[in-house]
Design a protein around this motif. Structure first.
Motif, PDB file in Angstrom:
ATOM      1  N   THR A 289      21.452  42.565  33.535  1.00  0.00           N
ATOM      2  CA  THR A 289      22.370  41.656  32.842  1.00  0.00           C
ATOM      3  C   THR A 289      22.944  42.299  31.586  1.00  0.00           C
ATOM      4  OG1 THR A 289      20.606  40.656  31.559  1.00  0.00           O
ATOM      5  CG2 THR A 289      21.130  39.626  33.653  1.00  0.00           C
ATOM      6  N   THR A 290      22.154  43.190  30.985  1.00  0.00           N
ATOM      7  CA  THR A 290      22.610  43.890  29.788  1.00  0.00           C
ATOM      8  C   THR A 290      23.642  44.951  30.193  1.00  0.00           C
ATOM      9  OG1 THR A 290      20.324  43.633  29.122  1.00  0.00           O
ATOM     10  CG2 THR A 290      21.687  44.979  27.716  1.00  0.00           C
TER      11      THR A 290
ATOM     12  N   PRO B 182      27.211  46.501  33.893  1.00  0.00           N
ATOM     13  CA  PRO B 182      25.829  46.120  33.615  1.00  0.00           C
ATOM     14  C   PRO B 182      24.865  47.249  33.968  1.00  0.00           C
ATOM     15  CG  PRO B 182      26.562  45.133  35.669  1.00  0.00           C
ATOM     16  CD  PRO B 182      27.757  45.841  35.074  1.00  0.00           C
ATOM     17  N   LEU B 183      23.715  47.240  33.305  1.00  0.00           N
ATOM     18  CA  LEU B 183      22.662  48.195  33.650  1.00  0.00           C
ATOM     19  C   LEU B 183      22.008  47.684  34.923  1.00  0.00           C
ATOM     20  CD1 LEU B 183      21.242  48.576  30.057  1.00  0.00           C
ATOM     21  CD2 LEU B 183      22.481  50.319  31.318  1.00  0.00           C
ATOM     22  N   GLU B 184      22.729  47.871  36.021  1.00  0.00           N
ATOM     23  CA  GLU B 184      22.282  47.329  37.301  1.00  0.00           C
ATOM     24  C   GLU B 184      22.526  48.407  38.340  1.00  0.00           C
ATOM     25  OE1 GLU B 184      22.216  45.482  41.012  1.00  0.00           O
ATOM     26  OE2 GLU B 184      24.199  45.868  40.197  1.00  0.00           O
ATOM     27  N   ALA B 185      21.503  48.659  39.153  1.00  0.00           N
ATOM     28  CA  ALA B 185      21.548  49.817  40.051  1.00  0.00           C
ATOM     29  C   ALA B 185      22.797  49.807  40.939  1.00  0.00           C
ATOM     30  CB  ALA B 185      20.283  49.871  40.898  1.00  0.00           C
ATOM     31  N   GLY B 186      23.108  48.655  41.533  1.00  0.00           N
ATOM     32  CA  GLY B 186      24.225  48.580  42.470  1.00  0.00           C
ATOM     33  C   GLY B 186      25.560  48.856  41.802  1.00  0.00           C
ATOM     34  N   ALA B 187      25.789  48.237  40.644  1.00  0.00           N
ATOM     35  CA  ALA B 187      27.074  48.383  39.958  1.00  0.00           C
ATOM     36  C   ALA B 187      27.275  49.820  39.477  1.00  0.00           C
ATOM     37  CB  ALA B 187      27.143  47.426  38.770  1.00  0.00           C
TER      38      ALA B 187
END
Lengths: 453, 207
Positions: free
Chosen positions: A263-264, A306-311
């Protein structure tokens, strides 16, 4: 960024001066999860909670830990747990803090994993250069044995396991799991071919072996205590829970931050007051590495990802080992690329020709350019060598090698040339670029989000 | 002195007994040799070969792969300056050059008095504390040239002997496997661990 307060799952004791002691660890809830598991849960139930948590490996590859555990073949024993504490990816600094400041958290995680997978012996492989982490873990293991928390009949139950502390001796490649197993067998740390040597089936001593990262295992006590569902409530999409990010380089407040996973955004952690607090001296951002030296670089247009693997994956890079390195406008892109490539050239184990020869030549050519002896054809030559190590220079990289070390050296070069070709030309004059990057001919305008090599 | 002392032979044998296969003790024993002598001598490698049951060449084959094993004497203080990306961005190279000038040696060399060996090293996992260095694998963070000068003086004067043990000594705490240890799990004995039977008991209970 959400404003809700998130629990500190792996950094809860970092501010305590005596957080590394058994006494303080137990006072602050430590070993309650182990007791809960051993007295009220079956091993399969612990495994189920970890699967429900969707805990992704925190070492770099980001594979789901619960799924990884499930790959061990049934009925084949003994199984081993190997803890990967060989943190060495440039920019990465988090596992060492856990081992130094909260060693019992890791040990409790190790015990929970051994209980769940049925490992009769665990080996805790700590990087050789980390003397304080070795000291803290040795003391913690001695204290935990004395308290009946490790060893025969743990907490009076039928659960028995030994945890053996083992140190490396200086080799980045040993962080690769099959190389780590070779090293643990007393050999040179060179990766094994996969297949057939997938550790889950044929690992340490050719037995089923689970290799997990320090931060990954340190999440287990919280997951067992609070349930996998509570963990999966945190985070987003395919990235659950919290995660440690080390933000280093040209920022005002470099540090290691535990943030809600997914989310960050990069902007939050690089510019947020609670985190790295922006670029030093009011300078402008030039580029940043989102996940350790092996990751392709990101730029200003990626800050709101976002610090999100997929994105991050869809945008052409990776979160890797949670290492964000920030470069401001004063950074020499050619020099930064050279320094990262020199690392891979020095750390290549020498087993595969494209990596051994390729990284060495990349480093030499970059050094020549920096020394003022570059030739106009050098930029194209660099990409040609990259193409030989990792065909068509894509990300995730294609490999001509057993492990990803060689292809990792391609990331900084492709990033720097694609974005900052004028700096290369300033060193060695304008040449012609004929090697297609990421399947595309060379772009005349800088790529935007999603097109980064 | 180069073969293990009697005391270290006892420690070595205890370490070997922790592993299902003796050869796994190789790296720990090389560290023990370096702890004893400050570097890994040929005699120590021969002794390790005897203890582990392999040839001295096999011991050398492993030892030569790992940067921390020094096969020549090094200075009393091994100063490792990180120049990798995060440290480079914040002056790691300048720090290295400052220390080269200060000590009068190039990276990779030892001062004539045998006090200092200087190395230009890769990332040592203190990236948020750049530029950083290690002395005998003890960390010093955010090192300015002035702090580096002070550090050299303090080391020369022996003021940091509590923080920085001599080269070869890593952990000053040894793991001790006590009486209540579970024991090694040999790879050739296919025995299901007792507690895994709980899974089957639970399944039966459900039906």
């Amino acid at each position: 960024m959400t404003d809700r307060e998130i629990p500190r799952i792996v950094s809860a004791r970092w501010d305590l001066a005596d957080g590394h002691t058994l006494e303080r660890y137990r006072e602050t809830g430590g070993y309650a999860a182990l007791e809960k598991a051993v007295t009220t849960m079956t091993p399969a139930q612990v495994h189920e909670e970890v699967k429900a948590a969707s805990l992704l490996g925190r070492g770099g590859a980001g594979f789901p830990a619960g799924v990884k555990w499930g790959f061990t073949p049934p009925g084949v024993f003994p199984r081993y747990l190997v803890v990967n504490g060989d943190e060495s990816e440039p920019g990465t600094y988090k596992d060492r803090i856990i081992m130094e400041r909260d060693p019992h958290l890791l040990i409790e995680g190790v015990l929970l994993a051994c209980y769940a997978i049925g490992a009769a012996q665990a080996f805790l492989y700590v990087r050789g250069e980390m003397a304080l982490a070795q000291e803290r873990l040795a003391q913690a293991l001695n204290d935990a044995y004395a308290a009946g928390l490790i060893g025969r009949n743990i907490l009076g139950s039928d659960f028995s396991v030994d945890v053996v502390l083992h140190w490396g001796a200086g080799a980045y490649i040993v962080g690769e799991e099959t190389a780590l197993i070779e090293s643990l067998e007393g050999l040179r740390g060179m990766p094994r071919l996969k297949p057939p040597f997938f550790p889950a089936a044929k690992g340490l001593y050719m037995q089923p072996t689970v290799v997990n990262n320090v931060e990954t295992l340190s999440n287990l006590p919280w997951i067992v205590a609070n349930g996998g569902a509570a963990f999966a409530d945190l985070g987003a999409e395919s990235s659950k829970g919290t995660r440690l990010f080390a933000v280093s380089g040209h920022v005002r407040n470099p540090g290691v931050f535990e943030v809600e996973f997914g989310t960050t955004t990069f902007r939050d952690v690089i510019f947020g007051e609670r985190y790295a607090d922006g670029i030093r001296d009011g300078n402008r951002l030039k580029a940043f590495i989102p996940g350790g030296a092996s990751a392709p670089w990101f730029y200003e247009e990626h800050l709101d990802l976002p610090l999100e693997a997929g994105a991050v994956g869809a945008a052409g890079s990776m979160l890797g080992s949670g290492a964000i390195v920030v470069m401001d406008e004063t950074t020499d892109a050619v020099k930064a690329a050279w320094r990262i490539v020199r690392f891979f050239a020095r750390e290549s184990c020498g087993k595969c020709t494209p990596c051994r020869e390729g990284t060495a030549w990349l480093e030499k050519i970059l050094r020549r350019i920096l020394d003022g002896h570059g030739r106009p054809a050098d930029v194209d030559k660099l990409l040609d060598i990259c193409d030989n190590i990792s065909p068509s220079i894509t990300f995730p990289p294609k490999q001509t090698t057993i492990c990803p070390l060689g292809p990792s050296a391609v990331s900084p070069i492709a990033s720097a040339i694609m974005r900052f070709r004028d700096e290369f030309y300033a060193y060695c004059g304008g040449g012609e670029i004929t090697v297609p990057v990421n399947g595309k001919a060379y772009l005349s305008t800088p790529p935007t989000v999603g097109a980064n090599p | 002195m180069a073969r293990f002392t009697d005391e270290n032979v006892a420690i070595a044998e205890e370490i070997i007994a922790r592993y299902p296969r003796k050869r796994s003790a190789l790296i720990p024993l090389l560290h023990l040799a370096q702890e004893q002598d400050g570097y890994v001598t040929e005699e120590a490698m021969e002794h390790i070969a005897e203890l582990v049951g392999i040839t001295p060449a096999e011991v050398l084959g492993t030892a030569s792969f790992y940067e921390m094993f020094k096969r020549e004497p090094v200075g009393e203080y091994l100063v490792n300056v990180c120049t990798n990306i995060s440290c480079m961005l914040l002056g790691g190279e300048e720090l290295l050059h400052h220390l080269e000038n200060r000590l009068g040696i190039k990276a990779g060399e030892t001062t004539p008095d045998g006090k200092f060996t200087l190395e230009d090293v890769e990332c040592i996992a203190a990236c948020t504390e750049a530029p950083c260095l290690q002395v005998n694998y003890r960390y010093f963070y955010r090192v300015t040239p002035e702090r580096a000068d002070q550090l050299v003086e303090d080391l020369r004067a022996g003021k940091l002997s509590h923080e920085v043990p001599r080269h070869g000594v890593l952990s000053r705490v040894r793991q001790v496997l006590p009486e209540n240890r579970a024991g090694v799990a040999p790879p050739d004995r296919n025995v299901e661990p007792a507690w895994l039977a709980r899974n089957e008991t639970a399944t039966e209970g459900d039906t």
